[in-house]
Design a protein around this motif. Sequence first.
Motif, PDB file in Angstrom:
ATOM      1  N   CYS A 113      -4.654 -60.755 -15.272  1.00  0.00           N
ATOM      2  CA  CYS A 113      -6.002 -61.119 -14.849  1.00  0.00           C
ATOM      3  C   CYS A 113      -5.926 -62.083 -13.671  1.00  0.00           C
ATOM      4  O   CYS A 113      -5.522 -63.241 -13.836  1.00  0.00           O
ATOM      5  CB  CYS A 113      -6.775 -61.763 -16.002  1.00  0.00           C
ATOM      6  N   GLY A 114      -6.307 -61.618 -12.491  1.00  0.00           N
ATOM      7  CA  GLY A 114      -6.280 -62.473 -11.312  1.00  0.00           C
ATOM      8  C   GLY A 114      -6.041 -61.657 -10.062  1.00  0.00           C
ATOM      9  O   GLY A 114      -5.487 -60.552 -10.108  1.00  0.00           O
ATOM     10  N   ASN A 115      -6.481 -62.194  -8.931  1.00  0.00           N
ATOM     11  CA  ASN A 115      -6.270 -61.575  -7.627  1.00  0.00           C
ATOM     12  C   ASN A 115      -5.531 -62.537  -6.719  1.00  0.00           C
ATOM     13  O   ASN A 115      -5.614 -63.752  -6.889  1.00  0.00           O
ATOM     14  CB  ASN A 115      -7.604 -61.209  -6.975  1.00  0.00           C
ATOM     15  N   GLY A 116      -4.820 -61.983  -5.760  1.00  0.00           N
ATOM     16  CA  GLY A 116      -4.115 -62.823  -4.811  1.00  0.00           C
ATOM     17  C   GLY A 116      -3.258 -61.986  -3.891  1.00  0.00           C
ATOM     18  O   GLY A 116      -3.149 -60.754  -4.045  1.00  0.00           O
ATOM     19  N   PRO A 117      -2.626 -62.627  -2.920  1.00  0.00           N
ATOM     20  CA  PRO A 117      -1.858 -61.897  -1.907  1.00  0.00           C
ATOM     21  C   PRO A 117      -0.643 -61.159  -2.447  1.00  0.00           C
ATOM     22  O   PRO A 117      -0.102 -60.277  -1.773  1.00  0.00           O
ATOM     23  CB  PRO A 117      -1.433 -63.011  -0.926  1.00  0.00           C
ATOM     24  N   GLU A 118      -0.195 -61.506  -3.652  1.00  0.00           N
ATOM     25  CA  GLU A 118       1.001 -60.877  -4.202  1.00  0.00           C
ATOM     26  C   GLU A 118       0.700 -59.642  -5.052  1.00  0.00           C
ATOM     27  O   GLU A 118       1.632 -58.987  -5.543  1.00  0.00           O
ATOM     28  CB  GLU A 118       1.777 -61.892  -5.058  1.00  0.00           C
ATOM     29  N   ILE A 119      -0.575 -59.316  -5.217  1.00  0.00           N
ATOM     30  CA  ILE A 119      -0.939 -58.222  -6.133  1.00  0.00           C
ATOM     31  C   ILE A 119      -0.261 -56.909  -5.757  1.00  0.00           C
ATOM     32  O   ILE A 119       0.316 -56.220  -6.617  1.00  0.00           O
ATOM     33  CB  ILE A 119      -2.470 -58.044  -6.192  1.00  0.00           C
ATOM     34  N   ASP A 120      -0.310 -56.535  -4.487  1.00  0.00           N
ATOM     35  CA  ASP A 120       0.296 -55.258  -4.085  1.00  0.00           C
ATOM     36  C   ASP A 120       1.794 -55.253  -4.347  1.00  0.00           C
ATOM     37  O   ASP A 120       2.354 -54.233  -4.786  1.00  0.00           O
ATOM     38  CB  ASP A 120       0.009 -54.976  -2.601  1.00  0.00           C
ATOM     39  N   ASN A 121       2.455 -56.376  -4.072  1.00  0.00           N
ATOM     40  CA  ASN A 121       3.893 -56.471  -4.337  1.00  0.00           C
ATOM     41  C   ASN A 121       4.188 -56.345  -5.832  1.00  0.00           C
ATOM     42  O   ASN A 121       5.182 -55.725  -6.237  1.00  0.00           O
ATOM     43  CB  ASN A 121       4.446 -57.805  -3.831  1.00  0.00           C
ATOM     44  N   LEU A 122       3.317 -56.921  -6.660  1.00  0.00           N
ATOM     45  CA  LEU A 122       3.523 -56.860  -8.107  1.00  0.00           C
ATOM     46  C   LEU A 122       3.273 -55.449  -8.641  1.00  0.00           C
ATOM     47  O   LEU A 122       3.968 -54.988  -9.556  1.00  0.00           O
ATOM     48  CB  LEU A 122       2.620 -57.878  -8.807  1.00  0.00           C
ATOM     49  N   THR A 143      -1.833 -53.590 -16.916  1.00  0.00           N
ATOM     50  CA  THR A 143      -3.177 -53.370 -16.383  1.00  0.00           C
ATOM     51  C   THR A 143      -3.499 -54.496 -15.423  1.00  0.00           C
ATOM     52  O   THR A 143      -3.491 -55.676 -15.804  1.00  0.00           O
ATOM     53  CB  THR A 143      -4.231 -53.352 -17.509  1.00  0.00           C
ATOM     54  N   PHE A 144      -3.751 -54.142 -14.152  1.00  0.00           N
ATOM     55  CA  PHE A 144      -4.155 -55.130 -13.153  1.00  0.00           C
ATOM     56  C   PHE A 144      -5.670 -55.260 -13.238  1.00  0.00           C
ATOM     57  O   PHE A 144      -6.419 -54.454 -12.681  1.00  0.00           O
ATOM     58  CB  PHE A 144      -3.691 -54.710 -11.768  1.00  0.00           C
ATOM     59  N   VAL A 145      -6.115 -56.257 -13.953  1.00  0.00           N
ATOM     60  CA  VAL A 145      -7.527 -56.398 -14.315  1.00  0.00           C
ATOM     61  C   VAL A 145      -8.363 -56.911 -13.159  1.00  0.00           C
ATOM     62  O   VAL A 145      -9.540 -56.585 -13.023  1.00  0.00           O
ATOM     63  CB  VAL A 145      -7.670 -57.350 -15.531  1.00  0.00           C
ATOM     64  N   GLY A 146      -7.762 -57.699 -12.259  1.00  0.00           N
ATOM     65  CA  GLY A 146      -8.539 -58.391 -11.235  1.00  0.00           C
ATOM     66  C   GLY A 146      -9.076 -59.703 -11.790  1.00  0.00           C
ATOM     67  O   GLY A 146      -8.757 -60.100 -12.919  1.00  0.00           O
ATOM     68  N   TRP A 147      -9.876 -60.388 -10.966  1.00  0.00           N
ATOM     69  CA  TRP A 147     -10.397 -61.676 -11.430  1.00  0.00           C
ATOM     70  C   TRP A 147     -11.379 -61.462 -12.571  1.00  0.00           C
ATOM     71  O   TRP A 147     -12.136 -60.483 -12.578  1.00  0.00           O
ATOM     72  CB  TRP A 147     -11.066 -62.436 -10.293  1.00  0.00           C
ATOM     73  N   VAL A 148     -11.400 -62.363 -13.526  1.00  0.00           N
ATOM     74  CA  VAL A 148     -12.256 -62.217 -14.699  1.00  0.00           C
ATOM     75  C   VAL A 148     -13.216 -63.394 -14.803  1.00  0.00           C
ATOM     76  O   VAL A 148     -12.841 -64.536 -14.542  1.00  0.00           O
ATOM     77  CB  VAL A 148     -11.424 -62.100 -16.000  1.00  0.00           C
ATOM     78  N   ASP A 149     -14.460 -63.104 -15.175  1.00  0.00           N
ATOM     79  CA  ASP A 149     -15.409 -64.178 -15.464  1.00  0.00           C
ATOM     80  C   ASP A 149     -15.154 -64.691 -16.880  1.00  0.00           C
ATOM     81  O   ASP A 149     -14.269 -64.199 -17.589  1.00  0.00           O
ATOM     82  CB  ASP A 149     -16.850 -63.720 -15.272  1.00  0.00           C
ATOM     83  N   SER A 150     -15.911 -65.691 -17.294  1.00  0.00           N
ATOM     84  CA  SER A 150     -15.641 -66.320 -18.592  1.00  0.00           C
ATOM     85  C   SER A 150     -15.793 -65.337 -19.746  1.00  0.00           C
ATOM     86  O   SER A 150     -15.030 -65.375 -20.715  1.00  0.00           O
ATOM     87  CB  SER A 150     -16.557 -67.529 -18.789  1.00  0.00           C
ATOM     88  N   GLU A 151     -16.767 -64.434 -19.637  1.00  0.00           N
ATOM     89  CA  GLU A 151     -16.983 -63.463 -20.725  1.00  0.00           C
ATOM     90  C   GLU A 151     -15.820 -62.486 -20.834  1.00  0.00           C
ATOM     91  O   GLU A 151     -15.315 -62.206 -21.934  1.00  0.00           O
ATOM     92  CB  GLU A 151     -18.290 -62.702 -20.474  1.00  0.00           C
ATOM     93  N   GLU A 152     -15.365 -61.982 -19.683  1.00  0.00           N
ATOM     94  CA  GLU A 152     -14.250 -61.037 -19.696  1.00  0.00           C
ATOM     95  C   GLU A 152     -12.946 -61.741 -20.103  1.00  0.00           C
ATOM     96  O   GLU A 152     -12.106 -61.167 -20.810  1.00  0.00           O
ATOM     97  CB  GLU A 152     -14.093 -60.401 -18.316  1.00  0.00           C
ATOM     98  N   LYS A 153     -12.796 -62.985 -19.681  1.00  0.00           N
ATOM     99  CA  LYS A 153     -11.614 -63.754 -20.064  1.00  0.00           C
ATOM    100  C   LYS A 153     -11.549 -63.901 -21.583  1.00  0.00           C
ATOM    101  O   LYS A 153     -10.497 -63.707 -22.206  1.00  0.00           O
ATOM    102  CB  LYS A 153     -11.666 -65.132 -19.393  1.00  0.00           C
ATOM    103  N   HIS A 154     -12.696 -64.254 -22.171  1.00  0.00           N
ATOM    104  CA  HIS A 154     -12.763 -64.388 -23.627  1.00  0.00           C
ATOM    105  C   HIS A 154     -12.405 -63.063 -24.307  1.00  0.00           C
ATOM    106  O   HIS A 154     -11.652 -63.031 -25.292  1.00  0.00           O
ATOM    107  CB  HIS A 154     -14.160 -64.837 -24.033  1.00  0.00           C
ATOM    108  N   LYS A 155     -12.905 -61.975 -23.767  1.00  0.00           N
ATOM    109  CA  LYS A 155     -12.629 -60.655 -24.340  1.00  0.00           C
ATOM    110  C   LYS A 155     -11.127 -60.365 -24.327  1.00  0.00           C
ATOM    111  O   LYS A 155     -10.562 -59.894 -25.323  1.00  0.00           O
ATOM    112  CB  LYS A 155     -13.388 -59.583 -23.552  1.00  0.00           C
ATOM    113  N   ARG A 156     -10.493 -60.649 -23.184  1.00  0.00           N
ATOM    114  CA  ARG A 156      -9.054 -60.364 -23.069  1.00  0.00           C
ATOM    115  C   ARG A 156      -8.239 -61.255 -23.997  1.00  0.00           C
ATOM    116  O   ARG A 156      -7.296 -60.798 -24.654  1.00  0.00           O
ATOM    117  CB  ARG A 156      -8.601 -60.551 -21.618  1.00  0.00           C
ATOM    118  N   LEU A 157      -8.568 -62.537 -24.034  1.00  0.00           N
ATOM    119  CA  LEU A 157      -7.805 -63.468 -24.863  1.00  0.00           C
ATOM    120  C   LEU A 157      -8.020 -63.217 -26.345  1.00  0.00           C
ATOM    121  O   LEU A 157      -7.090 -63.331 -27.154  1.00  0.00           O
ATOM    122  CB  LEU A 157      -8.190 -64.908 -24.520  1.00  0.00           C
ATOM    123  N   SER A 158      -9.247 -62.898 -26.719  1.00  0.00           N
ATOM    124  CA  SER A 158      -9.566 -62.778 -28.138  1.00  0.00           C
ATOM    125  C   SER A 158      -8.966 -61.541 -28.788  1.00  0.00           C
ATOM    126  O   SER A 158      -8.944 -61.422 -30.002  1.00  0.00           O
ATOM    127  CB  SER A 158     -11.086 -62.796 -28.342  1.00  0.00           C
TER     128      SER A 158
END
Length: 361
Positions: A219-228, A242-257
Amino acid sequence: MINEQSKNNDPIFDQVLFIGPDLEGYGGIASVLKSYSQSIERFHYLPTNSAKGKLSGWIRLIASMCQMPMERVKGRRIAHIHYASGRSWMRKRIIFSWAKMLGFKTVLHCHTGRIFNDINKMGPTKFGNILNSASWNLVLSKSWMKKFTDIIRIDNISIVNNIVNPVTDQINEKKGSIGTSQFKIVYIGVPDKNKAVDVLLKAIKKSIDRGCSVHLDLCGNGPEIDNLKQLSSELGISDNVTFVGWVDSEEKHKRLSTASLLALTSHAEGLPICILEAMAEGLPILATNVGGIPDVVQTGINGTLCPDGDITGIADAIEFYYNNPSELEKQGKKSLEIVKDYYPENVTNQLATLYKHLLSK
């Protein structure tokens, strides 16, 4: 989220001006300050950059500097300045000098272990002179406090805990995957070179080769994404990431939970907010033994700490948790106990006590 009744309504916060990054932006400092805004009734804030880009950021910085004299007239007496390294430190030095000229008492609050890169460039003496000229300095961990006092030679410094909101609606079927065929690891953050996500991917590959059915939500975006993405393909684990991209608080909770484990294999850190968020979700933590992480994660208690860059050690930890699901539950419960010190009521009371002390001098 914090309900209105539990917000800290101490009048001291009317005398404080918080200064930091755009609250609509990404990153750990923005997350911390969002939690402050949700936890403090009398929250007054000025941003020094913009999520819309560099030009907008400089315009925002100038606008905030123009607003600061008005905030002083309104009764703000303390400028609490939150900084990281690089451009963040450069902007905050400008704000810091301006705040002192306007007669604010100043609190410099460091949020990154990479500040030591700036210290090396500037020199400990020059850097220390800046910090010593502040009314107070705040850091996030015992290890940082020792470095600041030993290397920079300052004594106007203390630790304040990072802040995380308690989770009130944890999903019972979590631990993603306990009792199912797949074991889910979550990574949250800007996956830059410092975060060493390549190390994590190689460790996951090693654990898969040992027979573990592992999946990573990145979960996250940045300049290294393509390399990863390319690295995961080269390692043959594209179907396991799964390259999820940046997550808001609701999506973050979903992934963590629904996860088994949070992993963070950084080269350097402060006290990452994503670790506290995962602990508040009842997860054990797999991380490198850097920065302030050992203050909240203990091997065999609520997670596993590995040396920086130790691919085999990280793979060993993944394999251990995969084969011992009862440890996930036991260590996750310990995370919930430890993280309580980082809940808003405790942290905002810490801040209020500090502000009252500064204004009494």
